[in-house]
Design an enzyme around this catalytic site. Structure first.
Site, PDB file in Angstrom:
ATOM      1  N   HIS A  49     -20.708  15.403 -19.102  1.00  0.00           N
ATOM      2  CA  HIS A  49     -19.581  14.517 -19.431  1.00  0.00           C
ATOM      3  C   HIS A  49     -19.737  13.645 -20.688  1.00  0.00           C
ATOM      4  CE1 HIS A  49     -22.166  11.874 -17.126  1.00  0.00           C
ATOM      5  NE2 HIS A  49     -21.665  12.164 -15.949  1.00  0.00           N
ATOM      6  N   HIS A  59     -27.203  13.133 -16.997  1.00  0.00           N
ATOM      7  CA  HIS A  59     -26.216  12.061 -17.135  1.00  0.00           C
ATOM      8  C   HIS A  59     -26.758  11.189 -18.257  1.00  0.00           C
ATOM      9  CE1 HIS A  59     -23.259   8.972 -15.568  1.00  0.00           C
ATOM     10  NE2 HIS A  59     -23.971   8.301 -16.466  1.00  0.00           N
ATOM     11  N   HIS A  81     -18.860  16.590  -7.064  1.00  0.00           N
ATOM     12  CA  HIS A  81     -19.494  15.755  -6.033  1.00  0.00           C
ATOM     13  C   HIS A  81     -18.677  15.914  -4.756  1.00  0.00           C
ATOM     14  CE1 HIS A  81     -21.867  13.460  -9.113  1.00  0.00           C
ATOM     15  NE2 HIS A  81     -20.811  13.722  -9.870  1.00  0.00           N
ATOM     16  N   PHE A  82     -19.169  16.727  -3.822  1.00  0.00           N
ATOM     17  CA  PHE A  82     -18.388  16.974  -2.601  1.00  0.00           C
ATOM     18  C   PHE A  82     -18.781  16.067  -1.430  1.00  0.00           C
ATOM     19  CE2 PHE A  82     -16.702  21.503  -3.743  1.00  0.00           C
ATOM     20  CZ  PHE A  82     -15.805  20.924  -4.623  1.00  0.00           C
ATOM     21  N   ARG A  83     -19.728  15.151  -1.659  1.00  0.00           N
ATOM     22  CA  ARG A  83     -19.961  14.011  -0.749  1.00  0.00           C
ATOM     23  C   ARG A  83     -20.449  14.382   0.641  1.00  0.00           C
ATOM     24  NH1 ARG A  83     -19.867  11.008  -5.173  1.00  0.00           N
ATOM     25  NH2 ARG A  83     -17.837  10.379  -5.915  1.00  0.00           N
ATOM     26  N   HIS A 135     -13.245   9.159  -4.526  1.00  0.00           N
ATOM     27  CA  HIS A 135     -13.463   7.967  -3.703  1.00  0.00           C
ATOM     28  C   HIS A 135     -12.142   7.696  -2.994  1.00  0.00           C
ATOM     29  CE1 HIS A 135     -17.330   7.217  -5.610  1.00  0.00           C
ATOM     30  NE2 HIS A 135     -16.760   7.376  -6.782  1.00  0.00           N
ATOM     31  N   HIS A 149     -19.999  20.978 -12.151  1.00  0.00           N
ATOM     32  CA  HIS A 149     -20.242  19.557 -11.917  1.00  0.00           C
ATOM     33  C   HIS A 149     -19.208  18.996 -10.940  1.00  0.00           C
ATOM     34  CE1 HIS A 149     -21.345  15.442 -13.975  1.00  0.00           C
ATOM     35  NE2 HIS A 149     -21.164  15.310 -12.671  1.00  0.00           N
ATOM     36  N   ASP A 181     -16.462  17.062 -13.223  1.00  0.00           N
ATOM     37  CA  ASP A 181     -17.101  15.860 -12.675  1.00  0.00           C
ATOM     38  C   ASP A 181     -16.226  15.283 -11.555  1.00  0.00           C
ATOM     39  OD1 ASP A 181     -18.796  13.758 -12.151  1.00  0.00           O
ATOM     40  OD2 ASP A 181     -18.218  12.577 -13.900  1.00  0.00           O
TER      41      ASP A 181
HETATM   42  C1  NCD Z   1     -20.000  10.047 -10.109  1.00  0.00           C
HETATM   43  C2  NCD Z   1     -19.905   9.900  -8.587  1.00  0.00           C
HETATM   44  O1  NCD Z   1     -19.013   9.192  -8.102  1.00  0.00           O
HETATM   45  O2  NCD Z   1     -20.676  10.555  -7.879  1.00  0.00           O
HETATM   46  N1  NCD Z   1     -19.244   8.995 -10.701  1.00  0.00           N
HETATM   47  C3  NCD Z   1     -18.729   8.971 -11.943  1.00  0.00           C
HETATM   48  O3  NCD Z   1     -18.216   7.926 -12.322  1.00  0.00           O
HETATM   49  N2  NCD Z   1     -18.761  10.024 -12.731  1.00  0.00           N
HETATM   50  C4  NCD Z   1     -21.428  10.059 -10.552  1.00  0.00           C
HETATM   51  C5  NCD Z   1     -21.609  10.570 -11.966  1.00  0.00           C
HETATM   52  O4  NCD Z   1     -21.267  11.723 -12.276  1.00  0.00           O
HETATM   53  O5  NCD Z   1     -22.113   9.849 -12.816  1.00  0.00           O
HETATM   54 ZN    ZN Z   2     -20.888  13.502 -11.893  1.00  0.00          ZN
HETATM   55 ZN    ZN Z   3     -22.750  11.458 -14.295  1.00  0.00          ZN
END
Ligand code: NCD
Ligand code: ZN
Ligand code: ZN
Length: 430
Positions: A219, A174, A57-59, A293, A55, A289
């Site tokens: 999560h 989620h 998020h590499f954007r 940002h 899990h 996760d």
């Molecule tokens: C995640 C994201 O920023 O992509 N943000 C978060 O608060 N966990 C999205 C997600 O996993 O719900």
């Molecule tokens: Zn996530």
């Molecule tokens: Zn999530």
């Protein structure tokens, strides 16, 4: 040497630490022996399998000011990870084949470790061509960063899970129920929690478990959610993220928005219940996760997006927790390394003949403080500043020492998408 490469030392094999040597050929474990002449010996340090993080998020593409596939995978490998599963909430959102091709193109050029690209569903569209190349399907029951909600009633949920059986791909949720979420003012972690209360998670987890179908709950963050996991049925699994294990809404942050995440940070009682659930197996695994940002975006609490970076610190924090007596070593290896691999990427995650030669070298005495400036994510901040951690000194991916004595020796483009479908007659790993 008899092999392409070999390592020896105190190796984690079948749940035990054994003095042994591992011979590597074509990136895989070819043999495990008492002794291999010429093997690189790690002495007293531990040799464990590297970690799969299911899990992150590499954007990339779309939000590369926050992270990209190079910095994301670099940060991952410094944190003992040899394979990541990237979530679909990039731009474009990943559900159409053209978006898959675009993300695969960029990832294949930049990744320093292996990866898979998780697909989502938008406007009720799920493309089979994408699903077949994806390690899993992600469903967002509630709004979170990226703005996609899959509002499924119980019937639609059953239909989806029945259909997914034919694909043998995990479905990841989620789990927050929008019915219980509010849109009130949000100037503090307390108010963020008020808008996403415990009952939202409890309700979603209850609905998911009740289906009786294989699925994975992302999560888990609350005592009530963790409690319900005792009713999980065959093939139902759950993960917890380090921020919910190490932080609460009363934690001290350099900037309060560093603790703003979905699902939210909750109370100490919730945190303690999550540790209990992790210890007794109600929670199967730890995933980061990793949701970076920028520091600028995190400036104003109210407008700040939710999400915490953590792919580099997950295993190091957890090993320090083992050292500090919070978790048993074997359970930590299961939850961080073995279980995520078994569920999502079985060619990794254990030191066994035929598996990928992905190892990490660990010195359990080498406790260091986490410092944002030492980490490799583009985020440039961490809510775990100053906490104890045990980082790997070396990391091998498919037999290659990508991190050597704390230095990066890998290269962009080395990482492979392990779920790409190759033309007939080719082994998918070759
Ligand atoms: C995640 C994201 O920023 O992509 N943000 C978060 O608060 N966990 C999205 C997600 O996993 O719900
Ligand atoms: Zn996530
Ligand atoms: Zn999530």
């Amino acid at each position: 040497m008899e092999f392409d490469n070999a390592v020896s030392g105190r190796i984690y094999i079948n749940g035990e630490i054994t003095d042994a040597a591992v011979g590597i050929e074509h990136g895989r474990i070819k043999a495990i022996k008492k002794h291999i002449p010429g093997a690189k010996d790690y002495g007293e340090r531990l040799i464990l399998p590297a970690r799969v993080d299911p899990h992150v998020h590499f954007r990339d593409p779309g939000f590369t000011e926050k992270e990209d596939f190079f910095t994301g995978t670099l940060s991952a490998v410094f944190g003992a990870v040899s394979c990541v599963l990237d979530m679909p909430n990039t731009s474009p959102f990943l559900y159409r084949y053209h978006a898959f091709e675009e993300k695969e193109h960029t990832a294949s050029k930049k990744a320093v470790i292996d990866y898979g690209l998780i697909t989502g569903i938008r406007n009720r569209i799920l493309e089979e061509k994408v699903l077949k190349r994806s390690p899993a399907l992600k469903i967002y029951m509630a709004e979170t960063t990226g703005g996609v909600v899959n509002d499924l009633d119980d019937l639609a949920l059953q239909y989806l899970l029945n259909m997914m059986k034919d694909y043998e791909k995990p479905v990841i949720f989620h789990a927050e129920d929008p019915k219980f979420m509010k849109k009130g003012e949000e100037k503090s972690l307390k108010e963020h929690l008020k808008n996403r209360p415990d009952i939202a998670e409890e309700s979603a987890v209850k609905r998911l478990i009740k289906t009786g179908k294989p699925l994975h709950i992302a999560h888990v963050s609350s005592k009530d959610g963790a409690e319900l996991l005792k009713n999980k049925t065959d093939g139902q699994t759950a993960e917890v993220s380090p921020h919910h294990l190490f932080l609460t809404l009363d934690s001290e942050f350099e900037n309060p928005a560093y603790g703003k995440v979905n699902p939210p940070l909750r109370t100490k009682a919730d945190r303690d219940a999550l540790w209990d659930a992790l210890r007794d197996g109600r929670i199967d695994m730890v995933s980061s996760d990793h949701a970076p940002h920028t520091i600028d975006e995190k400036e104003e609490f109210e407008t700040s997006p939710s999400g915490i970076p953590g792919v580099e610190t997950a295993l190091p924090l957890m090993l320090a927790a083992v050292k500090n007596g919070l978790l048993d070593f074997k359970r930590a290896v299961e939850a961080l390394i073995e279980n995520p691999a078994n569920k999502f990427c079985p060619q990794k995650g254990s030191i066994e003949v035929g598996k990928d030669a992905d190892f990490i070298i660990i010195d359990m005495k080498d406790i260091r403080k986490i410092r944002a400036e030492d980490l490799h994510s583009k985020a440039g901040w961490t809510p775990f500043e100053g906490m104890d951690a045990i980082f790997p000194s070396s990391v091998y991916v498919r037999g290659n020492e990508i991190i050597k004595n704390g230095n990066f020796e890998g290269k962009k483009g080395f990482g492979r998408n392990l779920w790409m479908i190759k033309s007939a007659g080719h082994n998918r790993h070759s």
